[in-house]
Motif scaffolding. Structure first.
Motif, PDB file in Angstrom:
ATOM      1  N   GLU A   1      -1.708  14.669   4.154  1.00 17.46           N
ATOM      2  CA  GLU A   1      -1.166  14.203   2.888  1.00 17.46           C
ATOM      3  C   GLU A   1      -0.157  13.058   3.131  1.00 17.46           C
ATOM      4  OE1 GLU A   1      -2.318  15.356   0.222  1.00 17.46           O
ATOM      5  OE2 GLU A   1      -3.645  16.861   1.346  1.00 17.46           O
ATOM      6  N   GLY A   2      -0.159  12.283   2.003  1.00 17.32           N
ATOM      7  CA  GLY A   2       0.954  11.293   1.859  1.00 17.32           C
ATOM      8  C   GLY A   2       0.471   9.944   2.779  1.00 17.32           C
ATOM      9  N   ALA A   3      -0.873   9.966   3.299  1.00 19.51           N
ATOM     10  CA  ALA A   3      -1.107   8.974   4.301  1.00 19.51           C
ATOM     11  C   ALA A   3      -2.560   8.521   3.667  1.00 19.51           C
ATOM     12  CB  ALA A   3      -1.307   9.345   5.743  1.00 19.51           C
ATOM     13  N   ILE A   4      -3.104   7.222   4.207  1.00 18.07           N
ATOM     14  CA  ILE A   4      -4.471   6.853   3.742  1.00 18.07           C
ATOM     15  C   ILE A   4      -5.357   7.983   4.282  1.00 18.07           C
ATOM     16  CG2 ILE A   4      -6.227   5.075   3.943  1.00 18.07           C
ATOM     17  CD1 ILE A   4      -3.836   3.051   4.147  1.00 18.07           C
ATOM     18  N   ARG A   5      -6.110   8.554   3.513  1.00 18.18           N
ATOM     19  CA  ARG A   5      -6.923   9.726   3.835  1.00 18.18           C
ATOM     20  C   ARG A   5      -8.224   9.342   3.898  1.00 18.18           C
ATOM     21  NH1 ARG A   5      -6.396  15.205   1.703  1.00 18.18           N
ATOM     22  NH2 ARG A   5      -7.266  15.669   3.872  1.00 18.18           N
TER      23      ARG A   5
ATOM     24  N   LEU B   1       1.406   3.712   7.377  1.00 20.18           N
ATOM     25  CA  LEU B   1       1.454   5.289   6.853  1.00 20.18           C
ATOM     26  C   LEU B   1       1.149   6.260   7.632  1.00 20.18           C
ATOM     27  CD1 LEU B   1       0.399   4.099   3.379  1.00 20.18           C
ATOM     28  CD2 LEU B   1       2.356   5.599   3.467  1.00 20.18           C
ATOM     29  N   PRO B   2       1.884   6.679   8.725  1.00 19.75           N
ATOM     30  CA  PRO B   2       1.420   7.555   9.549  1.00 19.75           C
ATOM     31  C   PRO B   2       1.189   8.960   8.945  1.00 19.75           C
ATOM     32  CG  PRO B   2       3.690   6.699  10.253  1.00 19.75           C
ATOM     33  CD  PRO B   2       3.209   6.210   9.097  1.00 19.75           C
ATOM     34  N   GLN B   3       0.079   9.336   9.380  1.00 18.77           N
ATOM     35  CA  GLN B   3      -0.525  10.748   9.026  1.00 18.77           C
ATOM     36  C   GLN B   3       0.541  11.966   9.247  1.00 18.77           C
ATOM     37  OE1 GLN B   3      -3.793  12.100   8.571  1.00 18.77           O
ATOM     38  NE2 GLN B   3      -4.830  10.070   8.526  1.00 18.77           N
ATOM     39  N   ARG B   4       0.949  12.575   8.173  1.00 17.83           N
ATOM     40  CA  ARG B   4       1.618  13.756   8.453  1.00 17.83           C
ATOM     41  C   ARG B   4       0.962  14.910   8.195  1.00 17.83           C
ATOM     42  NH1 ARG B   4       4.617  11.623   4.304  1.00 17.83           N
ATOM     43  NH2 ARG B   4       5.163   9.534   5.356  1.00 17.83           N
ATOM     44  N   GLY B   5       1.264  16.094   9.075  1.00 18.77           N
ATOM     45  CA  GLY B   5       0.551  17.313   8.956  1.00 18.77           C
ATOM     46  C   GLY B   5      -0.747  17.116   8.551  1.00 18.77           C
TER      47      GLY B   5
ATOM     48  N   ILE C   1       0.904  -1.459  -0.047  1.00 18.05           N
ATOM     49  CA  ILE C   1       0.070   0.160   0.090  1.00 18.05           C
ATOM     50  C   ILE C   1       0.851   1.304  -0.031  1.00 18.05           C
ATOM     51  CG2 ILE C   1      -1.770   1.462   1.234  1.00 18.05           C
ATOM     52  CD1 ILE C   1      -2.869  -1.346   0.034  1.00 18.05           C
ATOM     53  N   PRO C   2       1.969   1.222   0.757  1.00 19.67           N
ATOM     54  CA  PRO C   2       2.754   2.363   0.591  1.00 19.67           C
ATOM     55  C   PRO C   2       3.112   3.023  -0.694  1.00 19.67           C
ATOM     56  CG  PRO C   2       3.542   1.077   2.599  1.00 19.67           C
ATOM     57  CD  PRO C   2       2.577   0.405   1.743  1.00 19.67           C
ATOM     58  N   TYR C   3       3.482   1.937  -1.459  1.00 21.39           N
ATOM     59  CA  TYR C   3       3.849   2.171  -2.824  1.00 21.39           C
ATOM     60  C   TYR C   3       2.682   3.110  -3.432  1.00 21.39           C
ATOM     61  CZ  TYR C   3       4.639   1.403  -7.886  1.00 21.39           C
ATOM     62  OH  TYR C   3       4.876   1.524  -9.186  1.00 21.39           O
TER      63      TYR C   3
END
Ligand code: DGJ
Length: 745
Positions: A476-480, A469-473, A393-395
């Motif tokens: 963005e860049g995570a599962i939303r 995929l820890p949430q950042r800010g 999933i990260p990819y």
């Protein structure tokens, strides 16, 4: 004289005593005849304690102007003969002298199945009034709660039940509310359902006796009946006129509404969790909180009631109501289970090309020993299928991000396929009968959410995905986004965890679900979640306090959707109603399909490859317009102008809070040749203001042929004369923007 004086003294003493007794008597009468008024801006409910200390409803209707009038309200004696000591009891109990359906039934430890609840006290804190009732013979206490939302004219009701008995006490019934009405006629509008046929509105007159609308499906609880109702008091429900009671239960499980017309022609409306197959063991000292029932009483038809409910949802109930929503591209109907990394990455490109915010990966990404190639295997094994998606999933999240779109994913964490590692490892976590043949709904079974270990597991499904995929800010860049599906009702009804207390299953299942959702919400407050249940099998307002939106139906045929959306719009805000453009009903143009989805929370579940250049271009432009106008689209001020139930057209209008901006959605379905077309009168505008009318979302190269296009009218004209926005064309749609203007033309 003495005698006389003695007599006189005696007389004086007696007078004093009588005087005191009289005052004591009237004082206690005053106490007993306590009047409790529950008020919103337009509605009032008056409850009174009678001389037998029983709490009764004496009024429910339009708010009375003078408080002094409350004492004029007589204590009604409906139900039985005039010797009946009770009036219309606010929370009638099984075993008393009212022989109609009760709201409450308790089986005491000594086997006595009756109770009499008497008023003890009441208090009001903020917007909540609580009234405490007790049985004088048994240590049983029921507190009734009434919470008012004055501006939205919504009243919320629930009850809390406790006992201090030794031994086993069972609750046979535990409704949230009983309401009484007196009108010459009663007409019920119910919302029948089935897969792909959600929210079908149908009406009937209520005659003497009972009509029950309920669900016994447990998990996919609303598949066959939706937890909403409308009752026209005196006449059938109309859109803009008449008195209408509108109610819904906040409970993501079995519900029951009972409409009973008694021998005095009083309508009794009981709402609550379905007690059927759910005789509940209540432990000593434990509080049983019933579900929340919400209602409004509109004197301006269902239209006003819907605006109240939508405002209430937006102001008080819907999760992240203030936050934005993401347009999306879903891959379900495009690929079903047949995808790999390459295909998905190509679809991220399509999402980018369309201009949506998010890509939603649907069913089929998990399971290794039993990969999820179809709906026969894999549910429960929430690890990515390595040979299908080797980079995990990260990819995918990374690739989506490179294409400028966020990433969301489908889960169905309450369920298990027997063909799964989870089923092999934890057969005791599955709801199934120990000694009978198991039957399957969509080849799957339901996990036993009554069991805290299963709750941990279900929470863990979300947590592990999010932790990968820890949430950042801002996230963005995570599962939303999560699409949380639930495709099966509870089948083979037996909880290995509850053992001999099977009556608690349906209630504790829902409570277990809420415990999980509480944890998800606390840990991932930024996460957007779609409540989905094989289409709209879950659609209640409590569910939407955890979910940001819901999937209305797998049926995305735009014509059917006009009806489904019309139905949900009675209670639900557009911001929560997921509406996707798909391949269903290819006889309709892409414009027609997009224009229907535009009314809700818009998404796409279609391959762009199959679309012509013009169609693709139309979609791109429509998404831009949608983003520009979404605050108006999602406004709770909805006016349903022309009903698809009444002819071959459908017109709805949204107006923003300050009446500066409005959108009209107009659809012609299959009109008869040469049908008489009349102007449609708009609503909710400022009569004094001037508005420019502009058709938007036109196919590339096309001009609007509406005669009102690019003209300026007063609000008064638009509301009294109206605009010709329908036609005798087949399957034609228009989206018309109405904006306040200072210029005359
Ligand atoms: C039922 C949902 O309603 C569909 O949108 C899709 O997610 C399927 N489940 C996947 O199995």
């Amino acid at each position: 004289m003495y005698l006389c004086s003695r007599n006189h003294k005696k007389h004086k003493d007696m007078t004093k005593r009588t005087f005191l007794l009289f005052h004591l008597f009237t004082f206690s009468l005053f106490i007993l005849a306590q009047t409790i008024s529950i008020e919103t801006e337009h509605t009032q409910m008056v409850l009174r304690v009678n001389q037998q200390k029983r709490l009764c409803q004496t009024y429910l209707g339009e708010r009375l102007s003078a408080q002094t009038d409350l004492s004029q309200l007589s204590m009604p004696q409906a139900g039985l003969s005039s010797s009946c000591i009770k009036g219309l009891e606010a929370y009638p109990v099984m075993g008393t002298e009212d022989y109609y359906e009760p709201t409450f039934e308790i089986h005491h430890a000594d086997g006595n199945p009756t109770s009499v609840l008497k008023y003890v006290s009441h208090s009001t804190t903020g917007n909540v009034t609580s009234i405490s009732l007790k049985d004088e013979l048994y240590p049983v206490e029921v507190t009734l709660y009434y919470k008012v939302f004055p501006e939205e004219d919504i009243i919320q009701q629930w009850a809390e039940i406790r006992h201090e008995e030794k031994g086993k006490v069972y609750l046979g019934r535990y409704a949230s509310s009983m309401l009484y009405f007196e009108a010459p006629k009663y007409f019920l509008t119910e919302f029948a359902s089935d897969w792909a046929k959600e929210m079908q509105m149908q009406s009937q007159e209520l005659q003497f006796g009972k009509k029950i609308v309920d669900s016994r499906l447990g998990a996919r609880a609303n598949m066959m009946a939706q937890p909403f109702f409308e009752v026209g008091l005196g006449e059938p429900v109309r859109e803009n006129e008449g008195t209408v009671l509108m109610g819904t239960l906040g409970w993501t499980g079995n519900f029951r509404f009972t409409f009973e017309v008694d021998n005095q022609h009083v309508l009794r409306v009981i709402s609550g969790i379905n007690h059927d197959a759910s005789t509940y063991l209540l432990r000593k000292g434990e509080a049983f909180r019933t579900a929340d029932f919400y209602f409004t009483l509109s004197n301006k038809g269902a239209g006003e009631g819907s605006r109240r409910f939508q405002r209430w949802m937006m102001n008080h109930q819907l999760h992240k109501a203030d936050a934005d929503r993401m347009t999306l591209l879903n891959n379900w109907e495009n690929t079903y289970f047949d995808f790999d990394e390459e295909k998905l990455v190509a679809l991220f490109g399509e999402a980018k090309d369309l201009g949506v915010d998010l890509f939603l990966l649907d069913d089929g990404w998990f399971g290794n020993k039993y990969p999820r190639k179809n709906d026969h295997a894999g549910l429960g094994d929430w690890q990515v299928t390595k040979d299908k998606l080797p980079q995990g999933i990260p990819y995918l999240v990374k690739k989506a991000k490179e294409n400028g779109v966020s990433f969301g994913i489908w889960i169905e964490p309450e369920m298990v396929n027997p063909k799964s590692e989870l089923a092999e490892k934890h057969p005791d976590w599955i709801i199934q009968l120990p000694s009978r043949e198991t039957y399957y709904f969509r080849n799957q079974l339901v996990l036993d959410l009554c069991n805290p270990k299963v709750q941990d597991f279900v929470f863990g499904v979300v947590d592990s995905l999010m932790q990968a995929l820890p949430q950042r800010g801002s996230g963005e860049g995570a599962i939303r986004f999560l699409k949380w599906d639930c495709n099966s009702p509870i089948t083979n009804i037996y909880s290995p965890y509850l053992k001999e207390n099977q009556g608690n299953l349906y209630v504790d299942y829902v409570r277990g679900l809420y415990k999980v959702l509480d944890r998800v919400q606390a840990k991932y407050p930024d996460l957007y979640m779609m409540m989905c249940s094989g289409g709209g099998g879950r659609s209640d307002v409590k569910g939407l306090s955890y979910f940001t939106e819901f999937w209305c139906s797998d049926n995305t045929d735009p014509i059917e959707r006009l009806f489904i959306q019309w139905g949900y719009s009675q209670f639900m805000p557009a911001k929560a109603m997921c509406a996707h453009v798909t391949e269903w009903n290819r006889r309709t143009s892409i414009k027609f399909r997009v224009d229907v989805a535009f009314q809700g929370k818009m998404g796409f579940d279609i391959s762009l490859k199959g679309l012509s250049d013009d169609d693709r271009q139309y979609c791109r432009e429509a998404i831009k317009e949608y983003k520009r106008l979404k605050d108006v689209v999602w406004s709770p001020y909805l006016y349903r102008l022309v009903s698809p139930y009444e002819g071959q057209h459908c017109v709805v209008q949204r107006v923003n809070d300050d009446k500066t901006h409005s959108i009209v959605f107009a659809y012609d379905i299959h009109p008869r040749y040469g049908e008489l077309i009349l102007p449609t009168r708009l609503q909710g505008l400022d009569a004094e203001a001037k508005y420019r009318v502009k058709e938007i979302c036109l196919m590339p190269g096309r001009q609007s042929w509406l005669s009102c296009n690019e003209k300026v009218y007063t609000g008064d004209y638009l509301m009294k004369v109206g605009l010709k926005v329908t036609s005798s064309n087949d399957l034609v749609s228009h989206i018309i923007e109405i904006s306040k203007t200072d210029t005359a033309d």
